[in-house]
Design a protein around this motif. Structure first.
Motif, PDB file in Angstrom:
ATOM      1  N   GLY A  10       0.849  -1.191   0.000  1.00 21.47           N
ATOM      2  CA  GLY A  10       0.000   0.000   0.000  1.00 21.47           C
ATOM      3  C   GLY A  10       0.886   1.243   0.000  1.00 21.47           C
ATOM      4  O   GLY A  10       2.100   1.159  -0.243  1.00 21.47           O
ATOM      5  N   GLY A  41      -5.953  -2.967  -0.919  1.00 24.08           N
ATOM      6  CA  GLY A  41      -6.076  -2.437   0.440  1.00 24.08           C
ATOM      7  C   GLY A  41      -6.715  -1.061   0.424  1.00 24.08           C
ATOM      8  O   GLY A  41      -7.237  -0.610  -0.597  1.00 24.08           O
ATOM      9  N   HIS A  45      -8.455   2.611  -2.933  1.00 22.93           N
ATOM     10  CA  HIS A  45      -9.644   3.428  -3.224  1.00 22.93           C
ATOM     11  C   HIS A  45      -9.671   4.730  -2.438  1.00 22.93           C
ATOM     12  O   HIS A  45     -10.692   5.399  -2.363  1.00 22.93           O
ATOM     13  CB  HIS A  45     -10.929   2.640  -2.967  1.00 22.93           C
ATOM     14  CG  HIS A  45     -11.010   2.077  -1.586  1.00 22.93           C
ATOM     15  ND1 HIS A  45     -10.932   2.875  -0.482  1.00 22.93           N
ATOM     16  CD2 HIS A  45     -11.119   0.804  -1.143  1.00 22.93           C
ATOM     17  CE1 HIS A  45     -11.021   2.112   0.586  1.00 22.93           C
ATOM     18  NE2 HIS A  45     -11.120   0.847   0.218  1.00 22.93           N
ATOM     19  N   PHE A 335     -10.917   1.092   6.747  1.00 26.86           N
ATOM     20  CA  PHE A 335      -9.575   1.459   7.198  1.00 26.86           C
ATOM     21  C   PHE A 335      -9.498   1.449   8.714  1.00 26.86           C
ATOM     22  O   PHE A 335     -10.469   1.128   9.392  1.00 26.86           O
ATOM     23  CB  PHE A 335      -9.062   2.740   6.537  1.00 26.86           C
ATOM     24  CG  PHE A 335      -9.654   4.041   6.977  1.00 26.86           C
ATOM     25  CD1 PHE A 335     -10.966   4.364   6.712  1.00 26.86           C
ATOM     26  CD2 PHE A 335      -8.865   4.980   7.628  1.00 26.86           C
ATOM     27  CE1 PHE A 335     -11.497   5.587   7.088  1.00 26.86           C
ATOM     28  CE2 PHE A 335      -9.383   6.210   8.009  1.00 26.86           C
ATOM     29  CZ  PHE A 335     -10.694   6.511   7.739  1.00 26.86           C
ATOM     30  N   TRP A 361      -2.797   6.984   7.806  1.00 29.06           N
ATOM     31  CA  TRP A 361      -3.553   7.562   6.697  1.00 29.06           C
ATOM     32  C   TRP A 361      -2.607   7.846   5.532  1.00 29.06           C
ATOM     33  O   TRP A 361      -1.402   7.981   5.727  1.00 29.06           O
ATOM     34  CB  TRP A 361      -4.194   8.883   7.129  1.00 29.06           C
ATOM     35  CG  TRP A 361      -5.343   8.716   8.073  1.00 29.06           C
ATOM     36  CD1 TRP A 361      -5.503   7.739   9.012  1.00 29.06           C
ATOM     37  CD2 TRP A 361      -6.485   9.561   8.169  1.00 29.06           C
ATOM     38  NE1 TRP A 361      -6.682   7.925   9.680  1.00 29.06           N
ATOM     39  CE2 TRP A 361      -7.305   9.038   9.191  1.00 29.06           C
ATOM     40  CE3 TRP A 361      -6.904  10.709   7.490  1.00 29.06           C
ATOM     41  CZ2 TRP A 361      -8.522   9.625   9.547  1.00 29.06           C
ATOM     42  CZ3 TRP A 361      -8.109  11.299   7.844  1.00 29.06           C
ATOM     43  CH2 TRP A 361      -8.913  10.748   8.858  1.00 29.06           C
TER      44      TRP A 361
HETATM   45  P1  FAD Z   1      -3.251  -0.655   2.665  1.00 31.96           P
HETATM   46  O1  FAD Z   1      -3.384   0.241   1.514  1.00 31.96           O
HETATM   47  O2  FAD Z   1      -4.481  -1.334   3.135  1.00 31.96           O
HETATM   48  O3  FAD Z   1      -2.134  -1.690   2.314  1.00 31.96           O
HETATM   49  C1  FAD Z   1      -1.903  -2.842   3.074  1.00 31.96           C
HETATM   50  C2  FAD Z   1      -1.561  -3.943   2.133  1.00 31.96           C
HETATM   51  O4  FAD Z   1      -1.164  -5.085   2.874  1.00 31.96           O
HETATM   52  C3  FAD Z   1      -2.740  -4.346   1.293  1.00 31.96           C
HETATM   53  O5  FAD Z   1      -2.452  -4.116  -0.055  1.00 31.96           O
HETATM   54  C4  FAD Z   1      -2.942  -5.822   1.621  1.00 31.96           C
HETATM   55  O6  FAD Z   1      -3.332  -6.572   0.516  1.00 31.96           O
HETATM   56  C5  FAD Z   1      -1.574  -6.209   2.144  1.00 31.96           C
HETATM   57  N1  FAD Z   1      -1.637  -7.348   3.079  1.00 31.96           N
HETATM   58  C6  FAD Z   1      -2.396  -7.462   4.189  1.00 31.96           C
HETATM   59  N2  FAD Z   1      -2.206  -8.644   4.784  1.00 31.96           N
HETATM   60  C7  FAD Z   1      -1.298  -9.305   4.047  1.00 31.96           C
HETATM   61  C8  FAD Z   1      -0.703 -10.577   4.150  1.00 31.96           C
HETATM   62  N3  FAD Z   1      -0.993 -11.422   5.147  1.00 31.96           N
HETATM   63  N4  FAD Z   1       0.195 -10.946   3.211  1.00 31.96           N
HETATM   64  C9  FAD Z   1       0.519 -10.120   2.189  1.00 31.96           C
HETATM   65  N5  FAD Z   1      -0.027  -8.897   2.038  1.00 31.96           N
HETATM   66  C10 FAD Z   1      -0.928  -8.488   2.962  1.00 31.96           C
HETATM   67  N6  FAD Z   1      -6.701   8.706   4.179  1.00 31.96           N
HETATM   68  C11 FAD Z   1      -6.335   9.979   3.945  1.00 31.96           C
HETATM   69  O7  FAD Z   1      -5.240  10.378   4.308  1.00 31.96           O
HETATM   70  N7  FAD Z   1      -7.178  10.855   3.333  1.00 31.96           N
HETATM   71  C12 FAD Z   1      -8.408  10.477   2.920  1.00 31.96           C
HETATM   72  O8  FAD Z   1      -9.147  11.269   2.355  1.00 31.96           O
HETATM   73  C13 FAD Z   1      -8.821   9.148   3.154  1.00 31.96           C
HETATM   74  N8  FAD Z   1     -10.046   8.767   2.819  1.00 31.96           N
HETATM   75  C14 FAD Z   1     -10.415   7.466   2.986  1.00 31.96           C
HETATM   76  C15 FAD Z   1     -11.664   7.071   2.540  1.00 31.96           C
HETATM   77  C16 FAD Z   1     -12.049   5.768   2.642  1.00 31.96           C
HETATM   78  C17 FAD Z   1     -13.389   5.359   2.151  1.00 31.96           C
HETATM   79  C18 FAD Z   1     -11.172   4.836   3.239  1.00 31.96           C
HETATM   80  C19 FAD Z   1     -11.554   3.418   3.391  1.00 31.96           C
HETATM   81  C20 FAD Z   1      -9.939   5.238   3.720  1.00 31.96           C
HETATM   82  C21 FAD Z   1      -9.550   6.555   3.586  1.00 31.96           C
HETATM   83  N9  FAD Z   1      -8.309   6.992   4.043  1.00 31.96           N
HETATM   84  C22 FAD Z   1      -7.920   8.281   3.805  1.00 31.96           C
HETATM   85  C23 FAD Z   1      -7.404   6.109   4.797  1.00 31.96           C
HETATM   86  C24 FAD Z   1      -6.306   5.556   3.908  1.00 31.96           C
HETATM   87  O9  FAD Z   1      -6.857   5.076   2.735  1.00 31.96           O
HETATM   88  C25 FAD Z   1      -5.550   4.444   4.596  1.00 31.96           C
HETATM   89  O10 FAD Z   1      -5.262   4.789   5.922  1.00 31.96           O
HETATM   90  C26 FAD Z   1      -4.248   4.122   3.881  1.00 31.96           C
HETATM   91  O11 FAD Z   1      -4.483   3.920   2.519  1.00 31.96           O
HETATM   92  C27 FAD Z   1      -3.580   2.925   4.483  1.00 31.96           C
HETATM   93  O12 FAD Z   1      -2.450   2.587   3.732  1.00 31.96           O
HETATM   94  P2  FAD Z   1      -1.607   1.273   4.075  1.00 31.96           P
HETATM   95  O13 FAD Z   1      -0.510   1.182   3.112  1.00 31.96           O
HETATM   96  O14 FAD Z   1      -1.274   1.281   5.510  1.00 31.96           O
HETATM   97  O15 FAD Z   1      -2.653   0.091   3.943  1.00 31.96           O
END
Ligand code: FAD
Length: 830
Positions: A10, A41, A45, A335, A361
């Protein structure tokens, strides 16, 4: 370099790979369960609104860096950030005040920010209904992060730099040996690793379970919709830009109705936090599909239109142009939320080499990634991480029930106006000191900290307010600083300075360090010589290798191989325990056992000029100045109760922290209460304590000083013994720092009008410019004026004037020599 496995591609995982690559690390593998083109993840979106300003300096600086980084990530001539500006509108008088406070945070943390009129709001965002708006806050550098695009660019660039990616690969286990990670198990075999960083977003809980680590986050559904095309937005040039930079209006928040908005070309996107919390068990989401698409991804659940109904109504009121549209598309996206709203970042306390960077975030993603990369490559992050440290929670705060309840509450309150002292309403009464029943009888007003109930004042002292000498009478306060405050605190402070008061100190962290390696451990980790004879107490610092202050602690030598450490946080415990483990690994004979004894002990601070009289009546043991001098301890008996008397003080008066085990707690309270009454003893709470502490110049770790500061700047050089026999952590760095003039210094400010309160985090103007910020503040009862500590430019001199901005108004203050009270410490030694 070490072999690193990052779980999750992500926005956090890919940024981390990039930050490590740019620091010269190789041998990096990212394991992702989904397809790399769209992993599925939360990032896949995320609408990507970036509002940088936050009460937390750490989170704001993380956001600021994210903006800088995404702005510099280019592909095909386009970067990944659209700096449209961020607008928050106020539609209620309370919100209008709140945005002034937020404007203050922005100035404190160095973000350009403007309070604007309703007309200016509409000029910036022409869809707004001016009749509803009372004012706005505009931050020009806020805007839209193109998170999915940034992820793809980072995957490409880091792959070119040698990072290995494994898509459609699910991590199913963490391999370890001798308390250290050795690799990950996946559905496609094992991958060896020296360091594993879980960037698995809301799946973090599941990964944590693989090593018995409770990751305190809760996945929650959150509604996001897009409208059908808005007639007045159709046909514009900007809509033709398919690279998601199809927006020209500022991003918009309508927090009074839990709403936010952005443009998607002709459509408006609407995010809503007003609906019921929708907790989700990430483990039950099933396997990520081979072909993730915009509509088919594990983090995207079915839209529930009935939950969105109030949002749709409020949106059409705020943006009347939406009356000509319908909801085209909606979903409940998942999230992470946490018990205190912060991210969870750092090394696992139970497994070396295992790190997490979750509940992050998009807004903070690059900042968090940089911080983790700095921790891995240099041993520390330049931006203090205490507020997002994985280990900051107490054990009771890690239970599934607690995490679930408080994280849902955080979802509900995300846009609410919350006072900095406001306690959680639920769950409460999780940890009660043995004095609790008596405190209730005395009408204690409790606030919550770390699950503990902590008295702030006692209603039974109310009658004292009327008999206070004129100069001790509390001054009137404004409505905001009157919240969670009582004038009774003035009376309790008066009693402490003029008679004696009893404070419950049970909630302070107490750790025991025992074993043949205890001395070496503490000599190595603290800045002072703790090899003094048993019975001595040393106030000292824990530093990182760069000389930054991790914490200030009291080290009490109970006997040769047994110490008690009075510390600040659960993170201190994790740090000491980890270092003890490391020491044992390298020097097997020098083992030391670190144990949290906070709940196995209880403690009353009895302080004031008549404290000695209270104790004299209940013991035959010698507790004279000679036998128990300042900064020493002694075990004695108080009317048959075995206690340890620690002669130290946070309030600047003679007295002791009297510690025993909880089974004696109530008897100890009763004994001191009855013995103390003839000498004027009262129970006193945290509100008085804070005022007395601040005028005595005692700094608080975490608020006044952090790992971003060194001891010279923070005014705690007294806790450093450069000449001690052993090289301690941070010493080399301190040596070079001591030769530099500090750019910033922690300074004491007194408020000129003697009455205007500030509460902390307000910007301070020096020579007309926002040049620093308040750390902590309280009314100094003895000096009879409000006192604040603030980080200011190193050249600010005593006697100079500064201004503190509080809700948009400037309050005049003076830089003053400290401590304000008893600089010779004569009261402590008396
Ligand atoms: P993710 O993008 O979820 O990435 C984690 C990855 O880990 C995923 O791709 C998953 O497939 C992988 N994974 C998980 N478990 C395993 C496993 N066991 N083995 C291998 N891979 C695995 N944030 C903002 O700052 N501004 C906004 O306007 C905003 N709006 C939002 C609106 C919505 C509707 C939502 C749902 C969220 C929003 N957010 C916003 C929050 C933001 O999208 C998330 O906090 C952020 O994208 C998280 O990023 P990440 O890389 O931590 O997680």
């Amino acid at each position: 370099s070490q072999r690193v496995v990052i779980i999750g591609a992500g926005i956090v995982g890919t940024n981390l790979a990039d930050e490590l690559v740019s620091r010269g690390w190789k041998n990096i593998t990212i394991v992702e369960q989904g397809p790399l083109s769209l992993p599925g993840g939360s990032t896949s979106h995320a609408p990507g609104l970036v509002y940088q300003t936050n009460p937390s300096k750490t989170m704001t600086l993380f956001a600021k860096y994210t903006v800088e980084k995404l702005s510099s990530l280019y592909k095909d001539g386009e970067n990944c950030f659209n700096a449209l500006g961020g607008l928050e509108v106020a539609t209620s008088p309370e919100r209008l005040e709140e945005i002034k406070r937020k404007h203050g945070y922005a100035q404190s943390w160095g973000i350009e920010s403007h309070l604007i009129t309703p007309e200016e709001c509409v000029n910036r965002h022409h869809l707004l209904n001016k009749d509803l708006i009372l004012g706005g806050l505009f931050i020009p550098s806020d805007g839209l992060a193109l998170a999915a695009r940034a992820t793809q660019i980072l995957i490409e660039s880091t792959r070119n730099a040698g990072v290995s990616y494994r898509e459609h690969t699910v991590v199913t286990g963490i391999e370890q040996a001798a308390g250290h990670v050795t690799g990950v198990t996946t559905n496609n075999g094992s991958i060896p690793a020296d360091i594993i960083v879980s960037c698995a977003g809301f799946w973090g809980v599941e990964i944590g379970k693989m090593i018995g680590l409770k990751v305190p986050l809760l996945p929650l559904g959150h509604q996001y919709v897009k409208t059908t095309p808005v007639p007045c937005l159709m046909g514009r040039e900007v809509n033709k830009n398919i690279n998601a930079k199809n927006a020209e209006l500022p991003i918009l928040r309508h927090q009074d109705q839990d709403l936010y908005y952005r443009e998607h070309g002709e459509q408006i996107g609407i995010g809503y936090y007003g609906h019921r919390p929708m907790p989700i068990d990430a483990g039950s989401l099933g396997v990520t599909p081979k072909n993730v698409s915009d509509k088919n991804m594990p983090s995207r659940l079915e839209f529930t239109p009935e939950d969105f109904a109030p949002a749709w109504k409020a949106s059409k009121e705020l943006l009347p142009a939406l009356r000509e549209t319908e909801i085209a598309d909606g979903f409940n996206g998942i999230f992470s939320f946490t018990p205190d709203g912060g991210s969870v970042v750092g090394q696992a306390p139970n497994l070396d080499g295992f790190f997490v960077a979750e509940a992050v975030w998009v807004t903070h993603s690059a900042g968090v990634a940089r911080a983790v990369a700095e921790v891995l490559t240099e041993g520390r992050s330049r931006i203090d991480m205490a507020e997002c440290e994985l280990t900051r929670f107490e054990e009771v705060q890690l239970s599934t029930e607690y995490v679930s309840k408080t994280s849902q509450q955080n979802f509900v309150e995300i846009y609410d106006i919350i006072h900095p002292l406001a306690p959680k309403e639920n769950p409460r009464n999780l940890r009660l000191s043995p004095f609790h029943a008596r405190q209730r009888e005395q009408g204690a007003f409790f606030l919550e900290v770390g699950g503990w109930e902590r008295p702030h004042w006692y209603e039974t002292n109310a009658n004292l307010v009327n008999i206070l000498p004129q100069e001790w009478r509390p001054v009137d306060r404004d409505a905001w600083s009157s919240k969670f405050y009582s004038p009774i605190a003035a009376a309790e402070a008066w009693k402490t300075r003029n008679a004696v008061a009893m404070y419950d100190m049970t909630t302070f962290h107490r750790f025991e360090i025992a074993g043949p390696g205890a001395v070496h451990l503490l000599q190595r980790l603290t800045t002072s010589d703790v090899t003094k004879q048993p019975g001595s107490i040393t106030h000292t610092l824990l530093l990182n290798a760069h000389g930054g202050i991790i914490s200030d602690v009291f080290v009490s030598r109970i006997n040769d191989d047994l110490f008690q450490v009075g510390a600040n946080t659960a993170t201190d415990l994790a740090y000491l325990a980890r270092e003890a483990r490391r020491q044992q690994k390298h020097m097997p004979g020098q083992w030391a056992h670190v144990r949290d004894v906070t709940g196995g002990t209880c403690c009353l601070g009895v302080w004031g000029p008549r404290a000695r009289d209270v104790i004299r009546d209940v013991t035959l043991d010698d507790f004279s100045n000679k036998s128990l001098p300042y900064m020493s301890l002694k075990k004695i008996s108080l009317a048959g109760i075995p206690v340890t008397m620690f002669r130290k003080s946070f309030v600047g008066e003679h007295g002791w922290e009297i510690q025993t085990t909880p089974e004696y707690g109530q008897r100890l309270w009763d004994l001191l209460w009855h013995s103390g009454k003839p000498h004027g003893l009262v129970p006193a709470g945290r509100a008085a304590f804070n005022g007395l502490r601040i005028e005595k110049g005692i700094r608080t770790s975490g608020s006044d000083m952090s790992s971003e500061h060194n001891a010279w700047e923070a005014g705690v050089a007294y806790a450093i013994q450069m000449n001690k026999s052993i090289e301690f952590v941070g010493k080399a760095a301190l040596e070079s720092l001591s030769r530099k003039t500090s750019a910033h210094r922690l300074r004491c400010l007194t408020i000129n009008d003697g009455r205007s309160m500030v509460l902390g985090k307000e910007p301070v103007f020096y020579n007309g410019k926002a040049a620093g910020y308040v750390t902590t503040a309280a009314f100094g009862y003895t000096v009879r004026k409000p006192v604040a500590y603030a980080w200011l430019p190193g050249n600010a001199r005593e006697g100079e004037s500064v201004e503190i901005e509080y809700f948009g108004k400037k309050i005049k203050a003076t830089v003053t020599a400290d401590p304000l009270y008893d600089p010779q410490d004569s009261r402590l030694h008396s």
